[in-house]
Design a protein around this motif. Structure first.
Motif, PDB file in Angstrom:
ATOM      1  N   ARG A  15     -14.717  27.353  25.235  1.00 15.89           N
ATOM      2  CA  ARG A  15     -14.050  26.541  24.287  1.00 15.89           C
ATOM      3  C   ARG A  15     -12.739  27.647  23.743  1.00 15.89           C
ATOM      4  O   ARG A  15     -12.985  28.745  23.999  1.00 15.89           O
ATOM      5  CB  ARG A  15     -14.809  26.855  23.032  1.00 15.89           C
ATOM      6  N   ILE A  16     -11.672  26.966  23.462  1.00  9.77           N
ATOM      7  CA  ILE A  16     -10.634  27.692  23.108  1.00  9.77           C
ATOM      8  C   ILE A  16     -10.033  27.623  21.808  1.00  9.77           C
ATOM      9  O   ILE A  16      -9.976  26.325  21.485  1.00  9.77           O
ATOM     10  CB  ILE A  16      -9.319  27.561  24.334  1.00  9.77           C
ATOM     11  N   VAL A  17      -9.754  28.562  20.946  1.00  8.48           N
ATOM     12  CA  VAL A  17      -9.137  28.227  19.580  1.00  8.48           C
ATOM     13  C   VAL A  17      -7.728  28.899  19.708  1.00  8.48           C
ATOM     14  O   VAL A  17      -7.579  30.162  20.591  1.00  8.48           O
ATOM     15  CB  VAL A  17      -9.791  28.815  18.601  1.00  8.48           C
ATOM     16  N   VAL A  18      -6.713  28.455  19.275  1.00  8.13           N
ATOM     17  CA  VAL A  18      -5.222  29.093  18.972  1.00  8.13           C
ATOM     18  C   VAL A  18      -5.249  29.179  17.431  1.00  8.13           C
ATOM     19  O   VAL A  18      -5.274  28.421  16.790  1.00  8.13           O
ATOM     20  CB  VAL A  18      -4.271  28.056  19.509  1.00  8.13           C
ATOM     21  N   CYS A  19      -4.916  30.442  17.257  1.00  6.08           N
ATOM     22  CA  CYS A  19      -5.118  30.988  15.648  1.00  6.08           C
ATOM     23  C   CYS A  19      -3.668  31.574  15.426  1.00  6.08           C
ATOM     24  O   CYS A  19      -3.125  32.145  15.909  1.00  6.08           O
ATOM     25  CB  CYS A  19      -6.042  31.749  15.486  1.00  6.08           C
ATOM     26  N   ASP A  20      -3.511  31.431  14.107  1.00  3.45           N
ATOM     27  CA  ASP A  20      -2.387  32.400  13.316  1.00  3.45           C
ATOM     28  C   ASP A  20      -2.898  33.798  13.314  1.00  3.45           C
ATOM     29  O   ASP A  20      -3.713  34.208  12.874  1.00  3.45           O
ATOM     30  CB  ASP A  20      -2.226  31.768  11.995  1.00  3.45           C
ATOM     31  N   ALA A  55      -9.910  23.121  29.712  1.00  8.17           N
ATOM     32  CA  ALA A  55      -9.886  23.476  28.261  1.00  8.17           C
ATOM     33  C   ALA A  55      -8.533  23.507  27.664  1.00  8.17           C
ATOM     34  O   ALA A  55      -8.112  23.501  26.579  1.00  8.17           O
ATOM     35  CB  ALA A  55     -10.955  24.474  27.889  1.00  8.17           C
ATOM     36  N   ALA A  56      -7.764  24.303  28.601  1.00  7.56           N
ATOM     37  CA  ALA A  56      -6.215  24.766  28.446  1.00  7.56           C
ATOM     38  C   ALA A  56      -5.474  23.827  28.592  1.00  7.56           C
ATOM     39  O   ALA A  56      -4.014  24.031  28.407  1.00  7.56           O
ATOM     40  CB  ALA A  56      -6.023  26.052  28.803  1.00  7.56           C
ATOM     41  N   GLY A  57      -5.703  22.557  28.996  1.00  7.28           N
ATOM     42  CA  GLY A  57      -4.777  21.484  29.422  1.00  7.28           C
ATOM     43  C   GLY A  57      -3.935  21.145  28.196  1.00  7.28           C
ATOM     44  O   GLY A  57      -4.348  21.185  27.286  1.00  7.28           O
ATOM     45  N   GLY A  58      -2.927  20.255  28.478  1.00  2.63           N
ATOM     46  CA  GLY A  58      -2.048  19.725  27.692  1.00  2.63           C
ATOM     47  C   GLY A  58      -1.268  20.584  26.892  1.00  2.63           C
ATOM     48  O   GLY A  58      -0.662  20.279  25.458  1.00  2.63           O
ATOM     49  N   GLY A  59      -0.963  21.729  27.312  1.00  4.67           N
ATOM     50  CA  GLY A  59      -0.031  22.443  26.700  1.00  4.67           C
ATOM     51  C   GLY A  59      -0.607  23.370  25.659  1.00  4.67           C
ATOM     52  O   GLY A  59       0.037  23.797  24.525  1.00  4.67           O
TER      53      GLY A  59
END
Length: 479
Positions: A15-20, A55-59
């Motif tokens: 699982r990957i989250v991109v956070c501020d 999981a990191a696909g699609g930019g």
């Protein structure tokens, strides 16, 4: 500051989250299962990389400045002198290694010797025990093993392009069985005791240090184990305790020092911030609920909860000691469960259902008392796991635990913790954050439950449970 990512490689998925970086707000997410069936005891670590890539696909990682890595604990990746995997990683609970655990306990001179050496007694799942199993069952592979990494160490190393320097963090290292949280140092002699020879171990770096930078300029933080990452993602501090409701249960607190426990009931782990995470484990939590539901012919735990709510606190005198798989807290490995207090008026399905919930929670309250007895502050208790949402759990937990109970909304807390670690390392590298103070992110959204007027009732239920436990197993529990 920008955006950072946290990835959590659990036993079944990435699982990957991109956070501020400033607030911790989750901006986007990715998910992919590992390309393996079930939860095997051996897994090719390339599977972790494949699911990471998916999981990191699609930019998903576009614009990200730093990445933190959280991964399943207890996985061992044995490498040869060239950095190639000697065999698939040994992961999971791994019941194969139970005999190896007993061997190691005896080889060092007993449970107390291990507790003093590294703050924990070898269990089947631990890396040190898996090394012993490897030496006994696959001696050629053991002989070829030159370097030992855990899952998050290996992933960090891969992301950095397999550099000569290999790193880990104190949180992950503290679960190996060959690093002491109290001294902050490895015990290479215990690696040799288990594996039969020395091996290269990763350098333990500080909580806010970077493991390195990728060829593309992406900063990679130290990484840590899932437990430590989840605690960091939840924003736990002193006075906070996590009660985790899985098939087995655990009670984990944030504490300023490592707790040496000669009985071995406490596992002394380090966290991802510089503090410590003493943990007490019970073998029986939700498995006691599932067993009761099956006995009563109920389809699920929600139905069991609904039935239990038709009873009253104390279950009309019915008490379940939920030691169905033996127990670790108290240390009764070969015992069975006990149902006491049977009277004509208590022999109703709703009272048995209630007794199952109260028995599970009283067992965890016993574990909590072990920590309280060692001076651990208990201000609020975070209740984790799907069963935490059940009304029968929420109705009883605050009064049985004697503290405020917080039920966080479901979220990817391990991945969020990994992202927070990345933001910390990035901020320190840019000169904007103190290496001793992590970024202040938003706390977890949660439901808060107070013991209130039910406290006295809860303590009476505890006394009823304690009386049956002492009568059945006199002197077995000494917090």
């Amino acid at each position: 500051m920008g955006i950072v990512a946290g990835l959590d490689s659990s036993p079944e998925f990435t699982r990957i989250v991109v956070c501020d970086t400033d607030t911790g707000a989750v901006l986007r997410q990715g998910y992919a299962p590992h390309p393996v069936e079930g939860r095997p005891s051996d897994i090719d670590p390339q599977a972790w990389l494949l699911s990471l890539g998916e999981a990191a696909g699609g930019g998903l990682l576009e614009g990200v400045q730093a990445i933190g890595v959280s991964a399943q604990q207890n996985a061992v990746v044995p490498l040869d002198a060239q950095g190639n995997t000697v065999r698939p990683a040994l992961v999971g609970g791994d019941k194969r290694a139970q005999v190896a655990a007993a061997d190691l306990v005896d080889a060092l001179g007993g449970r107390e010797a291990w507790a003093q050496a590294v703050g924990c007694v070898p269990q089947a799942a631990q890396p040190v025990t898996k090394l012993r199993w490897l030496a006994k069952n696959e001696p050629e592979n053991a002989q070829r093993t030159a370097v030992l990494l855990q899952a998050h160490d290996w992933l960090v190393w891969q992301l950095l392009g397999r550099p000569l320097r290999r790193t880990t963090d104190r949180g992950g290292a503290s679960g190996t069985g060959y690093w002491s949280a109290a001294t902050g140092a490895y015990r290479p002699d215990l690696v040799e005791l288990a594996l039969g020879h020395q091996a290269v171990l990763p350098e333990v770096i500080g909580p806010s240090e970077a493991a390195g930078t990728t060829p593309e300029g992406l900063l990679i933080s130290a990484g840590t184990g899932e437990t430590m990452a989840a605690a960091f993602g939840l924003g736990l501090g002193l006075g906070d305790v996590v009660v985790s409701l899985g098939a087995s249960g655990s009670v984990m607190a944030v504490h300023p020092e490592a707790l040496a426990d000669h009985s071995g009931m406490i596992t002394s782990l380090a966290d991802a911030t510089g503090m410590f995470l003493p943990v007490v484990t019970t073998l029986n939590a939700v498995r006691a609920l599932r067993g009761t539901a099956e006995l009563l012919g109920l389809p699920d735990l929600e139905s069991l909860s609904e039935l239990a709510m038709k009873s009253t606190p104390g279950a009309h005198g019915l008490v379940l000691l939920p030691y169905l798989e033996g127990e670790r807290t108290p240390n009764l490995p070969h015992t069975a469960g006990t149902l006491a207090g049977l009277r004509r008026e208590s022999m109703k399905p709703e009272h048995l259902a209630r007794a199952a919930f109260e028995g599970m929670l009283c067992g965890l309250a016993d574990a909590l008392d072990v920590l309280r007895g060692r001076g651990v502050e208990v201000r609020r208790i975070f209740l984790l796991g799907a069963a935490a949402e059940l009304p029968a759990v929420q109705a009883s937990a605050p009064s049985l635990f004697g503290a405020q109970v917080v039920v966080p909304q479901p979220a990817d807390y391990a991945a969020i913790g990994a992202a927070r670690q990345a933001a910390w390392a990035l901020g320190v590298s840019q000169g904007g954050l103190d290496p001793r103070t992590p970024p202040a992110w938003q706390g977890a959204a949660a439901q808060v439950l107070e013991p209130g007027e039910e406290l006295a009732v809860g303590q009476a239920v505890r006394q009823q449970f304690t009386a049956v436990r002492e009568q059945t197993h006199p002197g077995a529990f000494r917090p």
